[in-house]
Design an enzyme around this catalytic site. Structure first.
Site, mmCIF file in Angstrom:
data_model
loop_
_atom_site.group_PDB
_atom_site.id
_atom_site.type_symbol
_atom_site.label_atom_id
_atom_site.label_comp_id
_atom_site.label_asym_id
_atom_site.label_seq_id
_atom_site.Cartn_x
_atom_site.Cartn_y
_atom_site.Cartn_z
ATOM 1 N N LYS A 185 45.190 24.097 47.430
ATOM 2 C CA LYS A 185 46.468 23.492 47.054
ATOM 3 C C LYS A 185 46.279 22.403 45.989
ATOM 4 O O LYS A 185 47.182 22.127 45.217
ATOM 5 C CB LYS A 185 47.163 22.884 48.274
ATOM 6 C CG LYS A 185 47.398 23.820 49.451
ATOM 7 C CD LYS A 185 48.415 24.895 49.149
ATOM 8 C CE LYS A 185 48.990 25.580 50.380
ATOM 9 N NZ LYS A 185 48.044 26.281 51.241
HETATM 10 C C1 LIG Z 1 48.146 27.463 51.970
HETATM 11 C C2 LIG Z 1 46.885 28.114 52.355
HETATM 12 C C3 LIG Z 1 46.765 29.514 52.377
HETATM 13 C C4 LIG Z 1 47.931 30.432 52.106
HETATM 14 O O1 LIG Z 1 48.397 30.346 50.786
HETATM 15 P P1 LIG Z 1 49.846 30.900 50.410
HETATM 16 O O2 LIG Z 1 50.021 30.558 48.989
HETATM 17 O O3 LIG Z 1 50.810 30.172 51.312
HETATM 18 O O4 LIG Z 1 49.845 32.351 50.692
HETATM 19 C C5 LIG Z 1 45.522 30.038 52.655
HETATM 20 N N1 LIG Z 1 44.453 29.253 52.942
HETATM 21 C C6 LIG Z 1 44.550 27.914 52.945
HETATM 22 C C7 LIG Z 1 43.354 27.114 53.279
HETATM 23 C C8 LIG Z 1 45.762 27.290 52.644
HETATM 24 O O5 LIG Z 1 45.849 25.955 52.649
#
Ligand SMILES: *Cc1c(COP(=O)(O)O)cnc(C)c1O
Length: 466
Positions: free
Chosen positions: A113
């Site tokens: 993120k």
């Molecule tokens: C948010 C997240 C995901 C999923 O990502 P999306 O974009 O919501 O599909 C997978 N792994 C981790 C560690 C995350 O923080």
């Protein structure tokens, strides 16, 4: 002029920065580019060997159009990615024949993120600099978005942030990345409910016109177009490092809200030769079932070792639906209104076929996730986190038409972000990088509220002084 339209067809087209600040469109849809920008094969080939920030600026400039001067955009990318602890920003490592990990966890909060959020913080600051307004960002998190958003926005001018997380359903490390921020423009809310409850509260806040304008509401959840745009970048850098555009590359993306997987689709729309995107889910398998069965239908949320994917409403799936029904806004609005009401819709055969041309789904249960953490440790002497393990397990099952196609698993979090699950699966405790500092001892600050939109709105109004 690069403009953005709503997937539900009833919002006026707007520019890039406006779409970024708005988050969700006023008709309840998601913003998408009016026309997909593209790169030529030569332009893609030229990315080879370029610094990450340079590729990021090139991709982002296609989406930002004339909204941001190229020099300013490059500076923003340089700054955003200098917060990462690896020189390559998102390095690749090899874990098997034609099988690679794309390490997306070298940012300040140890999950992918950060890649988008570090840029978003700077985009907001740039967009608001000359304006007499203070935006309120409200953000529902399944664990990692909140920390990344708080880290990216804390202390910034003209913006305040409220992060909502489901009580007791995120790891302590995830929580502490949010709750230890002492800046006056940050509030954290522990909501007595699931992530879907948090997400529904945010949606309710956005659909309340007087609330939205009263607090000058903005959203940085994975529906924000800048998130998708920033995440498309690492599909380019990874594919080019493995031989694209000369040869196609496949990806396996651990999936919750379908944002990261859709970013791969965006890269493909822009001209990157992506052979396949495998959307890997944990037992919350709404997306995997949609591709397999042609029915998008939510179930009950179950709690897993990979909590950032404990989601039964994959918001960005609407963007893919919109593309595969030939961008029919009215049809998309009708379908997602029906989904909100009944919790299930059948995908039209043409749309399903178009989805399957790029995507397949795979769901991985808890035992297989744990076994995969252990087997990767045994084979490579490296620890992976449970979300990455879901991806690796799905990738190992995959049979690509051409077995020489490189397959890249997106490694979405550092194992130290989920120490209990990793220890239970492997017998080893992952070591947090020095960059995460004194997280474990800093005092926490958060408020607890019921899963009720009115209560949360009243809290946010008070914080915003509205
Ligand atoms: C948010 C997240 C995901 C999923 O990502 P999306 O974009 O919501 O599909 C997978 N792994 C981790 C560690 C995350 O923080």
């Amino acid at each position: 002029m690069t403009r953005y339209i709503s997937t539900r067809g009833a919002a006026p087209p707007i520019g890039f920065l406006e779409a970024v600040l708005a988050g969700l469109a006023p008709d309840g849809g998601l913003y998408s580019p009016e026309v997909w920008p593209t790169f030529t094969t030569e332009e893609i080939a030229a990315f080879a060997g370029q610094p990450y920030a340079q590729v990021a600026a090139a991709v982002l400039s296609k989406f930002a159009g004339s909204d941001i001067e190229p020099r300013v955009l490059r500076e923003m990318c340089d700054e955003a990615y200098s917060t990462f602890s690896h020189k390559a920003v998102t390095p690749l490592s090899q874990i098997g024949d034609n099988l690679f990990l794309l390490e997306l966890f070298h940012g300040p909060t140890l999950a992918f993120k950060d890649v988008a959020m570090q840029l978003l913080g700077r985009l907001y600051e740039h967009a608001l600099k000359s304006k007499q307004r203070t935006l309120t960002i409200i953000c529902a998190t399944s664990g990692d978005t909140g920390g990344a958003a708080v880290e990216a926005f804390r202390g910034r001018a003209n913006v305040r942030i409220v992060a909502l997380f489901p009580e007791g359903r995120i790891s302590e490390v995830q929580r502490r990345f949010m709750t230890t921020a002492s800046d006056a423009n940050v509030r954290c809310l522990s909501i007595q409910g699931s992530f879907d409850d948090c997400q529904n509260i945010v949606k309710a806040a956005f659909s309340d016109e007087s609330f939205r304008t009263g607090v000058d509401l903005s959203g940085v959840n994975s529906i924000n177009w800048a998130r998708i745009a920033a995440q498309a970048v690492y599909y380019f850098t990874a594919a080019v490092a493995l031989g694209a555009p000369g040869r196609p590359v496949a990806f396996c993306t651990p999936t919750g809200n379908f944002g990261d997987a859709f970013a791969g689709f965006a890269a493909k729309q822009m001209g990157l030769p992506i052979a396949r995107i495998i959307a890997a889910t944990n037992s919350n398998d709404i997306v995997a079932r949609a591709f397999e069965e042609g029915r998008y239908s939510r179930g009950a949320v179950t709690h897993t070792q990979s909590p950032a994917m404990d989601i039964q409403i994959a918001s960005n799936f609407e963007r893919l639906y919109f593309e595969t029904v030939r961008r029919e806004g009215v049809e998309t609005a009708r379908t997602f209104a029906a989904f909100a009401e009944t919790g299930a819709v059948t995908l039209p055969p043409g749309a399903l076929a178009a989805m399957r041309a790029t995507f397949s789904g795979a769901s991985v249960d808890e035992a297989e996730t744990a076994r995969t953490i252990l087997s990767v440790l045994n084979e490579t002497r490296s620890l992976i986190d449970p979300h990455t393990a879901v991806g690796v397990a799905a990738a190992r099952r995959a049979s690509l038409p051409d077995p020489t196609t490189p397959l890249v698993v997106l490694s979405t979090a550092h194992p130290a972000k989920f120490p209990e699950a990793v220890l239970a699966a492997s017998g080893r405790s992952p070591v947090a990088p020095a960059s995460s500092g004194d997280l474990a001892v800093k005092p926490e600050r958060f408020d607890r509220l019921p899963a009720d939109a009115e209560t949360v709105k009243a809290y946010v109004r008070a914080f915003a002084g509205a």
